[in-house]
Enzyme design. Structure first.
Site: not given
Lengths: 299, 401
Positions: B119, B207
């Protein structure tokens, strides 16, 4: 006394010739505030006149400070030029810069805050209604009004008000004044995610001000500034504080008007802030109609 | 402003960030051509991804029964079948609500073999007023979940805006993620590029979830952004004409678009009591107080500090186009604004729209006596509230009746 500004504070207005800046410069003059200079690049040498009061206009903040001794500025310039205007005030050595402008890019404010590190100037806002220290006269005339708040709803007294929202501040002030309770200073810190002065900064000033006897703190969803202030109050608070948080019913992930009013990733909820208030012994107003009464019951 | 995944990947690519090969397609023919190109380049598996702003696409269902807004295809025919079932069809996910969204565009991209997922995000840290890079070895899952269960697995690196990101910061993150060799070097370049994308486009959030080490057709390992989400700072759009052009009005509520034309800040909600308020904080607390007394707000609506008669009239039309609305609550604190101007605007709007629903007005502030007189003299049935609480009780009672 009061915090940040007094009726004697000499104020300059950046963007005094724009319609927004001009209108509120007039209202501040009507309120009896010492508006001593205006700044509009290219219009230096002109005069801003209102009801017989002559306010000289300068090309730069530095010139205005040198000529008039102004210590505080109200920034009304449009968003693309606001970061520059704020830093010009910092460079000129102002004690206080109050940025009213709404819609400044977040990265501009990130740069401004970085650039202000180590400087003595305090920034309030942006995207804020400004601040008012009420005066002694009728409808609090003779006070220091910087920004866009309605001066006449105030009353000189001993309650400090700090808030992220404009109209909700007026609501609290109006509730106090209509109950005969006056204010020391009312500060709108603004609804943006990056601002110059936090709830905690203002709370500390109110706690240290002998003329402030109680505080209303109004927050809203987003960020954790209210929690930080509550934590400090729990340890260091010496005066009663009542509060309200707007946005308990706001859907997560949506910006509620203010750029900073957003619940994201489960953070910044009204519930978490109310919980922090209760844990710190801050009186929680069940509805925004009860902000003043909640504080007065504690005093 | 939000943009689509394929647009986010286009921006990232401009900053030298590795994204899987692929193309956005608006027709089945384009999808076929894109699939042929990818298989022709040696890829053995491709992915067809519905482009809507809402999340949960993979687990979504189309209203015609087709399951999955993200599908893997092993052949051109399979890709064409998926494209046919997605383009122009309505996809319902846990984030779209039951009405779903029509898929106008699909992304047809290489689906390389994923060896490991991570991530990576760049966002504003409000506490320090600085950009923050967050990374985690727990890719493919929601970061909130990781933050809750194993916060120690989240790496954080704050960037000094006066200096910008320094390569050592990217190296710290790559090392913290356990990367080695060529992939380590590629990750450093990628992290620098993602940060640069975020800063230079004035993103509110970038993101990458998942960021992945994949095995390319030639058998080598590389690191790419398998998914990407970018939201932009609305205040900064004026200096990014190219990004403004990425706005997809089909993804926004028609009422919200209409409101923005009048500089009204409107957000539609699910309740039955419409609100018209000046100021964001007061507008939020008006919603709160309606709920406090047992009602449900139908919207957030901030008419701003200097509302004109035209804006009040437009605001009435917008809130009345919501069929769920059973009553209206006008809450105005006219600090500088003249209450009589607002009252005149309300009376005109009520007459113009032929309003039949209960209307509760709470007016306070500048020139309030004249404003109340205007409302009283209008001959309209307007319920007056003295305080916010009084007005909220009355409007909730009007809906219950």
């Amino acid at each position: 006394m009061s915090i940040l500004v007094t009726p004697q504070t000499k104020v300059l207005v950046q963007g005094i010739t724009g319609s927004f800046g001009a209108r509120h410069a007039q209202l501040s003059i009507d309120y009896g505030t010492q508006v001593v200079a205006g700044v509009t690049p290219g219009k230096g040498g002109q005069v801003f006149e209102h009801k017989g009061v002559q306010v000289p206009i300068f090309d730069t903040v530095a010139d205005a400070v040198k000529a008039t001794g102004a210590t505080t500025s109200a920034v009304f310039v449009p968003p693309p030029f606001a970061a520059d205007a704020i830093l010009e005030g910092v460079d000129a050595g102002l004690e206080l810069v109050v940025a009213i402008t709404e819609g400044i890019p977040v990265n501009d404010m990130v740069r401004v805050k970085r650039s202000m590190q180590g400087r003595s100037t305090r920034l309030i806002g942006p995207n804020c209604p400004g601040l008012v220290t009420p005066g002694e006269g009728k409808d609090s005339h003779g006070g220091c009004r910087i920004g866009i708040a309605p001066g006449y709803i105030h009353k000189k007294g001993h309650i400090g008000v700090v808030s992220r929202s404009g109209t909700l501040t007026y609501e609290a002030v109006y509730q106090l004044t209509s109950r005969g309770v006056g204010q020391s200073t009312c500060v709108g810190i603004g609804g943006d995610p990056v601002n110059g002065t936090s709830h905690l900064d203002v709370i500390r000033m109110f706690m240290a001000d002998p003329d402030t006897h109680g505080i209303i703190m109004i927050g809203e969803i987003g960020g954790s500034a209210e929690e930080e202030a509550a934590e400090w109050i729990a340890k260091n608070g010496t005066k009663p504080v009542a509060g309200f948080i707007a946005g308990a019913t706001a859907p997560p992930g949506r910006r509620m008007g203010h750029a900073g009013a957003i619940v994201s990733g489960g953070k910044g909820t009204a519930q978490a802030k109310f919980d922090a208030f209760r844990a710190a012994g801050i009186g929680v107003a069940a509805t925004p109609s009860e902000m003043a009464d909640t504080l007065l019951r504690m005093m | 402003m939000n943009i689509h995944e394929y647009q986010a990947k286009q921006l990232l690519k401009q900053y030298g960030v590795a994204v899987p090969a692929g193309d956005p397609c608006k027709t089945v023919e384009e999808a076929r051509a894109a699939a042929e190109r990818l298989f022709g380049a040696g890829h053995t598996l491709i992915v067809i991804k519905s482009q809507i702003h809402a999340g949960g696409r993979g687990k979504g269902t189309f209203t015609h029964g087709f399951k999955g807004g993200v599908k893997l295809a092993k052949s051109v025919e399979e890709a064409v079948d998926f494209a046919t079932n997605m383009l122009g069809k309505t996809l319902v996910t846990k984030q779209t609500g039951p009405e779903g969204r029509v898929v106008q565009t699909i992304l047809v991209a290489a689906a390389e073999k994923i060896l490991k997922e991570f991530y990576l995000a760049v966002l504003l840290d409000r506490a320090t007023s600085r950009p923050l890079i967050m990374a985690s070895t727990e890719g493919g899952v929601e970061i909130e979940e990781v933050a809750e269960k194993s916060p120690e697995k989240i790496l954080k690196e704050w960037v000094d805006p006066a200096v910008g990101i320094m390569p050592y910061q990217a190296r710290k993150i790559a090392s913290g993620l356990g990367l080695k060799g060529d992939v380590f070097n590629a990750a450093v370049k990628l992290i620098m590029g993602v940060y640069k994308t975020s800063w230079e486009t004035d993103a509110a959030m970038v993101e990458i979830n998942p960021l992945a080490i994949v095995e390319t057709p030639s058998g080598k390992e590389s690191i790419v952004c398998v998914d990407a989400k970018i939201s932009l700072d609305d205040n900064a759009l004026y200096r990014h004409a190219d990004i403004q052009a990425m706005r997809d009005l089909a993804e926004e509520s028609p009422l919200e678009i209409e409101a923005s034309k009048f500089s009204l800040n409107y957000i539609k909600l699910d309740g039955s009591i419409a609100c018209l308020v000046n100021g964001a904080g007061l507008a939020m607390s008006t919603m709160d107080i309606i709920q406090h007394f047992g009602g449900m707000p139908a919207n957030f609506l901030d008419v701003g500090g200097g509302a004109s008669k035209d804006q009040v009239s437009a605001a009435f039309k917008i809130i009345l186009s919501d069929p769920n609305v059973k009553a209206i609550f006008v809450n105005i604190f006219g600090g500088i604004m003249d209450c009589n101007v607002i009252a005149t605007g309300i009376v005109e709007a009520v007459k113009e729209t032929g309003l039949k629903l209960p209307l509760v007005v709470r007016l306070e502030g500048n020139n309030v006596a004249a404003g109340k007189a205007t409302l009283a003299a209008s001959g309209l049935t307007i319920i007056s509230g003295d305080t916010m609480a009084d007005a909220a009780r009355k409007v909730v009672a009007a809906v219950a009746a």
